[in-house]
Scaffold this active site. Structure first.
Site, PDB file in Angstrom:
ATOM      1  N   GLU A  82      69.025  44.677  80.165  1.00  0.00           N
ATOM      2  CA  GLU A  82      69.927  43.644  80.732  1.00  0.00           C
ATOM      3  C   GLU A  82      69.594  42.275  80.159  1.00  0.00           C
ATOM      4  O   GLU A  82      70.497  41.503  79.808  1.00  0.00           O
ATOM      5  CB  GLU A  82      69.834  43.654  82.258  1.00  0.00           C
ATOM      6  N   ASN A  92      83.370  33.482 107.291  1.00  0.00           N
ATOM      7  CA  ASN A  92      82.881  33.851 105.962  1.00  0.00           C
ATOM      8  C   ASN A  92      81.575  34.607 106.167  1.00  0.00           C
ATOM      9  O   ASN A  92      80.623  34.068 106.738  1.00  0.00           O
ATOM     10  CB  ASN A  92      82.625  32.614 105.103  1.00  0.00           C
ATOM     11  N   GLY A  93      81.533  35.871 105.727  1.00  0.00           N
ATOM     12  CA  GLY A  93      80.285  36.637 105.838  1.00  0.00           C
ATOM     13  C   GLY A  93      80.568  38.048 106.314  1.00  0.00           C
ATOM     14  O   GLY A  93      81.671  38.568 106.149  1.00  0.00           O
ATOM     15  N   HIS A 101      57.971  54.236  67.645  1.00  0.00           N
ATOM     16  CA  HIS A 101      58.775  55.291  66.987  1.00  0.00           C
ATOM     17  C   HIS A 101      59.896  54.684  66.162  1.00  0.00           C
ATOM     18  O   HIS A 101      60.989  55.239  66.081  1.00  0.00           O
ATOM     19  CB  HIS A 101      59.342  56.231  68.055  1.00  0.00           C
ATOM     20  N   ARG A 145      86.190  30.837  95.881  1.00  0.00           N
ATOM     21  CA  ARG A 145      85.354  31.745  96.684  1.00  0.00           C
ATOM     22  C   ARG A 145      86.100  33.012  97.077  1.00  0.00           C
ATOM     23  O   ARG A 145      85.526  33.959  97.600  1.00  0.00           O
ATOM     24  CB  ARG A 145      84.870  31.040  97.955  1.00  0.00           C
ATOM     25  N   CYS A 174      84.422  34.287 101.141  1.00  0.00           N
ATOM     26  CA  CYS A 174      85.613  33.587 101.639  1.00  0.00           C
ATOM     27  C   CYS A 174      85.249  32.118 101.712  1.00  0.00           C
ATOM     28  O   CYS A 174      84.096  31.746 101.642  1.00  0.00           O
ATOM     29  CB  CYS A 174      85.979  34.050 103.047  1.00  0.00           C
ATOM     30  N   LYS A 207      86.196  39.276  81.034  1.00  0.00           N
ATOM     31  CA  LYS A 207      85.434  39.564  82.256  1.00  0.00           C
ATOM     32  C   LYS A 207      85.620  41.018  82.668  1.00  0.00           C
ATOM     33  O   LYS A 207      84.712  41.658  83.148  1.00  0.00           O
ATOM     34  CB  LYS A 207      85.895  38.637  83.399  1.00  0.00           C
ATOM     35  N   LYS A 233      72.361  40.062  78.083  1.00  0.00           N
ATOM     36  CA  LYS A 233      72.668  38.663  78.426  1.00  0.00           C
ATOM     37  C   LYS A 233      72.491  37.777  77.204  1.00  0.00           C
ATOM     38  O   LYS A 233      73.327  36.966  76.853  1.00  0.00           O
ATOM     39  CB  LYS A 233      71.751  38.182  79.563  1.00  0.00           C
ATOM     40  N   GLU A 293      75.090  38.570  74.314  1.00  0.00           N
ATOM     41  CA  GLU A 293      76.533  38.393  74.566  1.00  0.00           C
ATOM     42  C   GLU A 293      76.919  36.918  74.711  1.00  0.00           C
ATOM     43  O   GLU A 293      78.063  36.563  74.454  1.00  0.00           O
ATOM     44  CB  GLU A 293      77.003  39.196  75.771  1.00  0.00           C
ATOM     45  N   TRP A 345      88.307  36.599 100.434  1.00  0.00           N
ATOM     46  CA  TRP A 345      87.878  37.590  99.444  1.00  0.00           C
ATOM     47  C   TRP A 345      87.579  38.821 100.291  1.00  0.00           C
ATOM     48  O   TRP A 345      86.529  38.896 100.931  1.00  0.00           O
ATOM     49  CB  TRP A 345      86.638  37.103  98.713  1.00  0.00           C
TER      50      TRP A 345
END
Ligand code: AGP
Length: 606
Positions: A479, A101-102, A502, A28, A2, A601, A483, A486, A75
């Site tokens: 991963e 916020n938190g 192999h 945010r 937030c 996204k 990254k 992409e 948020w």
């Protein structure tokens, strides 16, 4: 999570500037917003679900009277994004208003205590305990200022607060604990906000608060008190030159880089997810005949890691599955005895939703880990956990990946304890070690950023990369590969290091960069052998390894020294250099890392 802002002017209405500041904080979180101002001895509040511009028209934010006010853009984390859960929140008598916020970890316990004392709560949020707790102390004879100190001293978790009250109409209080909060000073008045950029239209003179600090702002002065000693502290005012065009990127050129560097802060939220929901989820996992963990892309890598972690920590066998493959692979076996744990930061990935729709039709139990409250995934889950990673704008998942891992570690710990596979000592040790991880990630970012930037320059023209890892590090190799490919469009491969002989090793020739993820765990000896195999074929060796591992350093053409970390948790810090490697390579190649070609996204089409 937030954004919060508070303004106190000596003789000017605050409403318009609160809206301006809110707009700069909208990145945010933006599912609801609200403003509280003090006028003629009363607190006025306007708030609702929706975007700031829309609410400004609908509720007349900018025309609210008063020279003192606080504002919030949300948020949602606790309680759906709707009017009743929107901030600010007040006490029973509407004399104290709070924006937050938190995450307040111990809000349930405090709320129960206050309900027993007759407080009436209106929302489902954790935030609402704050004004009521302050009110309770005032009812017991404390001054407003001391009531705030007492109340905040009881809170546990990560929180930044803005507080106004009719008890002290010429004051704004700011509180900082793990969530960011800055103070602004100007000739016209005083400010608090979640970030410096949201104050940039009003002032460049700021004070950055540290954890445990409470600031009392009045028309022409401020006082800062540090908890728990309650000593007064003097902090210097810094002049910060900010170009507001990057406001919501907080000065970073791309969201992706901002989100990579945001990980030390938001990981504090993800490792603090509510024990209550973890326990519920652990109970359901423990009862299942089989557990499938599904995801797409980066979230599948989290699923893969989650499967290893649940096996190691909770001795729970799970089946990681790429979401789009789930029905064809396991459609014939999924049943009422199955649980499906879906991992999706957006909560809208159609492959995931289709898989759980099928599983639900077979009466399976649906569980979820997501970064988006009120997403479709949350509505179809029996239990879901919000990972609290803050909105992720860059298409390439970074902080939401490490946030997913943090939640999976916590889930494995709680499940292991419930299944009697973890002793209290082991549990306590893991809790201490996982709490260090945000700091380890911060150390990595401080230490390797320049080196990785140079690596990107050195390898940006390579034809392809190979990423290798074993055990916990294999999903990290996957991963790092994802990254890189992409956002740079450089073909990249990733394999379990033991698999290279192999087949993949046929690709190795002089100069091919092979990236090894090699933390000092049970796989290290075998990784050394794999490195030797690649060196024998003149590959170029890039290794992420423990800073003290001189043998690895000697075997590598480029060695990225990683800080010591509890082996089980190594995937979180070890993925960070790979995120940076992909980002800097993409930028050098003139790509847009925030909007890679052909990607979205959230993939909401089959
Ligand atoms: C990862 O960088 C990509 N953005 C993509 O693979 C993503 O992880 C995948 O589409 C899943 O998204 P979700 O977590 O929102 O379900």
């Amino acid at each position: 999570m937030c954004g919060i802002i508070g303004i106190l002017y000596r003789d000017k209405s605050v409403a318009k500037d609160l809206v301006t500041g809110l707009k700069l904080l909208e990145y945010r979180g933006y599912d609801s917003a609200g403003i509280a101002t003090l006028s003629n001895g009363s607190i006025l509040i306007e708030k609702d679900k929706g975007r700031i511009d829309e609410l400004n028209v609908k509720l007349g934010f900018e025309s609210m009277p008063g020279c003192v006010g606080i504002a919030h853009t949300r948020w949602a984390t606790h309680g759906a994004p709707d009017k009743i859960n929107a901030h600010p929140h007040t006490d029973c008598e509407n004399r104290i208003a709070v924006v937050h916020n938190g995450i307040i970890d111990n809000y349930n316990e405090i709320k129960s205590e206050l309900v027993r004392k007759g407080h009436i709560f209106k929302s489902l949020t954790d935030t609402e305990v704050v004004p009521h707790l302050i009110e309770e102390y005032i009812k017991n004879g404390y001054s407003f200022r001391d009531a705030v100190i007492e109340a905040v001293s009881r809170l546990e978790g990560a929180y930044a607060l803005g507080i106004i009250s009719t008890y002290e109409p010429g004051m704004i209080v700011g509180v900082k604990q793990l969530s960011p909060l800055v103070v602004g000073v100007s000739d016209e008045g005083m400010f608090i906000a979640s970030d410096i950029n949201s104050l940039s239209p009003f002032t460049k003179d700021v004070i950055v608060l540290d954890d445990g600090e409470v600031v009392f702002l009045t028309g022409d002065s401020y006082e800062i008190v540090r908890l728990p000693t309650r000593e007064r502290v003097v902090k210097k005012v810094e002049r910060i030159e900010i170009d507001t065009q990057f406001a919501d990127k907080e000065g970073y050129v791309h969201y992706m880089l901002k989100e990579i560097f945001e990980q030390p802060v938001v990981l504090n939220y993800s490792i603090r997810v509510q024990e209550h929901y973890l326990n519920l989820m652990a109970e359901l996992l423990d009862r299942s005949k089989e557990v499938f963990i599904i995801g797409a892309g980066t979230s599948y890598h989290a699923a893969l890691l989650g499967s290893i972690i649940l096996s190691r920590v909770a001795r729970l066998t799970t089946i990681p599955v790429i979401a789009s493959e789930f029905v064809s692979r396991y459609g014939d076996v999924v049943s009422v005895d199955s649980s499906v744990l879906a991992i999706s930061q957006s909560g809208e990935t159609i492959d995931v939703l289709k898989a759980i729709e099928f599983a639900k039709s077979r009466a399976a139990t649906i569980l979820g880990i997501t970064n988006t409250l009120a997403s479709t995934l949350t509505r179809v889950c029996r239990v879901y956990i919000h990972q609290h990673s803050l909105p992720e704008i860059g298409v390439a998942a970074t902080k939401t990946f490490t946030g997913q891992l943090a939640v999976l570690y916590r889930l494995a710990m709680v499940t292991g304890k419930k299944r009697g596979k973890l002793s209290q000592r082991e549990m306590d040790e893991m809790k201490v070690e996982i709490a260090k991880i945000p700091g380890v990630v911060k150390t990595v970012l401080d230490r390797v950023d320049q080196q990785v930037r140079a690596l990107a320059k050195k390898y940006k023209d390579t034809r392809y990369f190979v990423f290798l890892g074993r055990g916990l590090s294999y999903p990290i190799a996957l991963e790092g590969r994802l990254k890189m490919l992409e956002i740079t469009y450089i073909p990249s491969l990733a394999y379990p290091a033991g698999e290279s002989k192999h087949g993949p090793i046929s690709l190795i020739e002089k100069g091919v960069p092979v990236v090894f993820v090699a933390p000092p765990d049970e796989t290290r000896k075998l990784i050394i052998g794999n490195i030797e195999e690649m060196r024998a074929r003149n590959a170029t060796i890039i290794t992420l390894g423990d800073e003290g591992d001189n043998e690895l350093r000697e075997l590598s053409d480029d060695f990225i020294p990683m800080p010591r970390v509890y082996p089980l948790f190594s995937p979180i810090p070890y993925v960070v250099p790979l995120q940076l490697f992909a980002y800097y390579t993409a930028v050098l190649l003139g790509r847009d890392p925030d909007k890679p070609r052909n990607l979205a996204k959230s993939v909401t089409v089959l």
